[in-house]
Design a protein around this motif. Structure first.
Motif, PDB file in Angstrom:
ATOM      1  N   THR A 147      -4.037  -5.717  -4.664  1.00  0.00           N
ATOM      2  CA  THR A 147      -3.954  -4.316  -4.254  1.00  0.00           C
ATOM      3  C   THR A 147      -3.580  -4.206  -2.780  1.00  0.00           C
ATOM      4  O   THR A 147      -3.175  -3.136  -2.323  1.00  0.00           O
ATOM      5  N   ASP A 215      -2.450  -0.184  -8.143  1.00  0.00           N
ATOM      6  CA  ASP A 215      -3.150   1.033  -7.742  1.00  0.00           C
ATOM      7  C   ASP A 215      -4.657   0.760  -7.794  1.00  0.00           C
ATOM      8  O   ASP A 215      -5.201   0.395  -8.836  1.00  0.00           O
ATOM      9  N   LYS A 216      -5.328   0.946  -6.659  1.00  0.00           N
ATOM     10  CA  LYS A 216      -6.747   0.606  -6.564  1.00  0.00           C
ATOM     11  C   LYS A 216      -7.589   1.371  -7.577  1.00  0.00           C
ATOM     12  O   LYS A 216      -8.505   0.813  -8.195  1.00  0.00           O
ATOM     13  N   ASN A 217      -7.270   2.648  -7.789  1.00  0.00           N
ATOM     14  CA  ASN A 217      -8.044   3.441  -8.752  1.00  0.00           C
ATOM     15  C   ASN A 217      -7.866   2.907 -10.161  1.00  0.00           C
ATOM     16  O   ASN A 217      -8.825   2.853 -10.946  1.00  0.00           O
ATOM     17  N   ASN A 218      -6.650   2.490 -10.500  1.00  0.00           N
ATOM     18  CA  ASN A 218      -6.394   1.939 -11.834  1.00  0.00           C
ATOM     19  C   ASN A 218      -7.156   0.637 -12.058  1.00  0.00           C
ATOM     20  O   ASN A 218      -7.800   0.445 -13.090  1.00  0.00           O
TER      21      ASN A 218
END
Length: 615
Positions: A147, A215-218
């Motif tokens: 990430t 994507d960090k949220n993913n």
């Protein structure tokens, strides 16, 4: 020693005591191995000009909770935390790295791939468009990314040993591509990030995974979902930590095509230049029985669907199989084939039929029964016909320990159970003539066990006998825990005096002092370690100890059963993995870890204890 097992059935990864990756499998567990034997995926930390590999940090703590592995360590004023899982359902290992402390930090990851089991013809390259390093050969691709941006990277040939020294100076040389026998390394200059290894069969598939997970949220959502999945899968059995961990371990071994390899730990290769990464029908059947008892039918159905495709036209199973279903390596000589013997382990054929009846009783899966019934018929008829005409006992095959040819008590007990199971399955389809034939054969075998296999003088069943033309020509009086097959396959009632006295002899002769546990048999030399074995029958095994625990539970002797279960919990690894056997002097794991059969027997024992409320 292996400390961590992570798997989603398509991608499986095992770590050692340094939190280094030692085994990687994709997509067939046990067959498609992508790691150099003896090599390691190393992790290094650079801090303000100083460098260390994790192996040099002495105060590491490694934990395994379900499918989530954790490392906690301290070095050079830093608190190092890593948390790993394999995603559901994507073939991706994700590692969350958090390093707390002052100064500049780089984490360096060294990758020791050997794709498709051989080291020639691999390619490793850095892709600037994705900021990722790839390893590939044919349809096997692995992509390494984060990430956070890759600070530095390099690739190089393993045989030239250029990459490891490059890591240790903290500055990677940025060699963009290498081919042949290759390794790679990347560094991330950040105190917190997600690092991941994604697998696929081509560049595009791996590329899409990398783009999604960058994507960090993913990646956090996928990580959390995967950990929660396995936690919930085993939550019903959370009152026993080892039972719930055993469920995760066993389900993680169920491959995408239903194959269940015995163990994915390749450290055994130094012993015989081979591994346990094969489908042994017997081991897999006992794993399926344990999982069916706990209610995981959708997983085991895949195994039964595969297993019945493995039977040959003669109606029996080979010793072991590659996860793809082809024959595995063997040491049973074809010269053993004669009019009275075969180079197979007949208990494997019988146990699969026995296990399927266990499955059918719980699922009423007539759809699968109808599909495989012709195979069951061939197997049952083989077991009926492969017998001595006068004594009604099975002819010679190899024992469950895979060491000797003979007519073995354990094998005979399994054939009895297999024939009864086939008879019961035939009744489900109204095939009463076949049912009667197979049941009659089972009863003949049961009576022959009583007449020919028990040593009245010593009060214990023989390990095996040799027969010729309707006569017993020799007996093997070695005390062997495998005679517990009489109990495991329900040949006689648990209060049968012959069985009671046999268990007493086993406890007297095979209990390993002072460490505890039950050895396989007197004089067992397999996997002995340096030490004085003069008063020790052999290394204690997990499965043999648990067989006796199951016997005590069935008899209602909860105290003795609890003692044996406590012993197993005492010798498990700190991360909750069960080995095949145990060092008789120090209680440490010996041979492969984890062994699926060991976890299966623990889960079976736990379920028996819970169902009988044996506290």
């Amino acid at each position: 020693m292996r400390t961590v097992f992570l798997s989603n059935g398509v991608l499986a990864i095992l770590y050692d005591e340094n939190y280094y990756t030692r085994d990687i499998y994709y997509p067939l567990l046990g067959q498609h191995h992508h790691h150099s034997f003896g090599g390691v995926f190393k992790v290094g930390i650079w801090h303000d000009g100083r460098f260390t590999w994790l192996e040099s940090i002495g105060n590491k703590e490694i934990r395994l909770i379900g499918s989530r592995a954790e490392l906690n360590a301290q070095w050079d004023g830093l608190d190092i935390h890593m948390e790993d899982t394999v995603l559901i359902p994507q073939p991706v290992l994700v590692r969350h790295v958090s390093i707390k402390g002052p100064g500049f930090i780089r984490a360096i990851f060294y990758h020791d791939f050997k794709l498709n089991d051989y080291e020639a013809g691999d390619t490793a390259f850095y892709d600037p468009s994705l900021d990722a390093v790839f390893h590939y050969k044919g349809t096997t691709w692995f992509g390494i990314a984060s990430t956070n941006p890759i600070y530095e990277y390099t690739t190089g040939r393993r045989d030239l040993n250029a990459v490891l020294p490059d890591c240790e100076d903290g500055i990677l040389g940025k060699n963009p591509i290498a081919q042949g026998s290759v390794v790679s390394a990347v560094s991330i200059a950040s105190p917190e990030f997600h690092y991941f290894i994604a697998a696929g069969d081509n560049y595009e598939r791996v590329m899409r995974l990398i783009i999604e997970l960058r994507d960090k949220n993913n990646v956090e959502a996928h990580f959390r979902r995967s950990v929660n999945y396995w936690s919930n899968v085993a939550s019903e059995y959370g009152d026993d930590e080892l039972a719930s961990q055993s469920i995760v371990i066993m389900l993680g071994h169920v491959g995408v095509n239903g194959s269940i390899p015995a163990s994915l730990d390749t450290s055994i290769i130094k012993f015989n230049l081979d591994t346990y990464g094969y489908l042994w029908p017997r081991d897999a059947a006992f794993a399926a029985i344990a999982l069916d008892t706990a209610g995981y039918y959708t997983f085991t159905k895949k195994f039964y669907s595969l297993a019945f495709k493995l039977f040959g036209r003669e109606g029996f199973l080979f010793q072991k199989y590659n996860p793809s279903g082809t024959w595995g390596s063997t040491w049973h000589p074809w010269t053993a084939r004669s009019r009275k013997s075969l180079n197979i382990q007949e208990d494997e054929t019988a146990t699969v039929i026995y296990a399927f009846w266990h499955y059918f009783q719980r699922t009423r899966d007539y759809d699968l029964l109808g599909e495989v019934y012709d195979v069951i018929t061939r197997a049952a008829n083989f077991m009926v016909n492969f017998r001595d005409e006068k004594l009604k006992l099975p002819l010679e095959s190899f024992d469950l320990w895979e060491e000797r040819l003979g007519v073995h008590t354990y094998t005979i007990a399994s054939v009895y159970a297999g024939l009864l199971a086939a008879s019961n399955l035939a009744k489900m389809l109204g095939e009463y003539e076949s049912a009667s034939k197979w049941e009659e054969a089972a009863m003949e075998i049961r009576e022959a066990i009583r007449n020919y296999l028990f040593d009245k003088e010593r009060g214990i069943f023989y390990r095996s006998i040799r027969i010729d033309d309707g006569k017993v020509i020799s007996v093997d009086k070695t005390v062997d825990a495998s005679i517990m097959g009489i109990f495991l396959f329900n040949v006689f009632d648990v209060y049968e005096p012959m069985l009671e006295s046999s268990v007493k002899v086993i406890m007297d002769r095979l209990w390993v002092k002072p460490i505890g546990g039950i050895a396989r048999y007197e004089g067992d030399y397999y996997q002995r370690i340096p030490g004085d074995y003069s008063s020790i029958p052999g290394n204690p095994w997990i499965i043999t100890t648990l067989w006796v625990a199951q016997y005590y539970i069935t008899k209602g002797d909860c105290y003795r059963a609890k003692e044996l279960l406590s012993w197993v919990n005492k010798v498990k690894t700190p991360t909750g993995l069960l080995p095949e056997q145990v060092d008789p002097f120090r209680g440490l794991p010996v041979s492969v870890t984890p062994l699926v059969w060991s976890h299966a027997e623990y889960l079976r024992t736990y379920m028996m204890r819970r169902n009988k409320q044996c506290d």
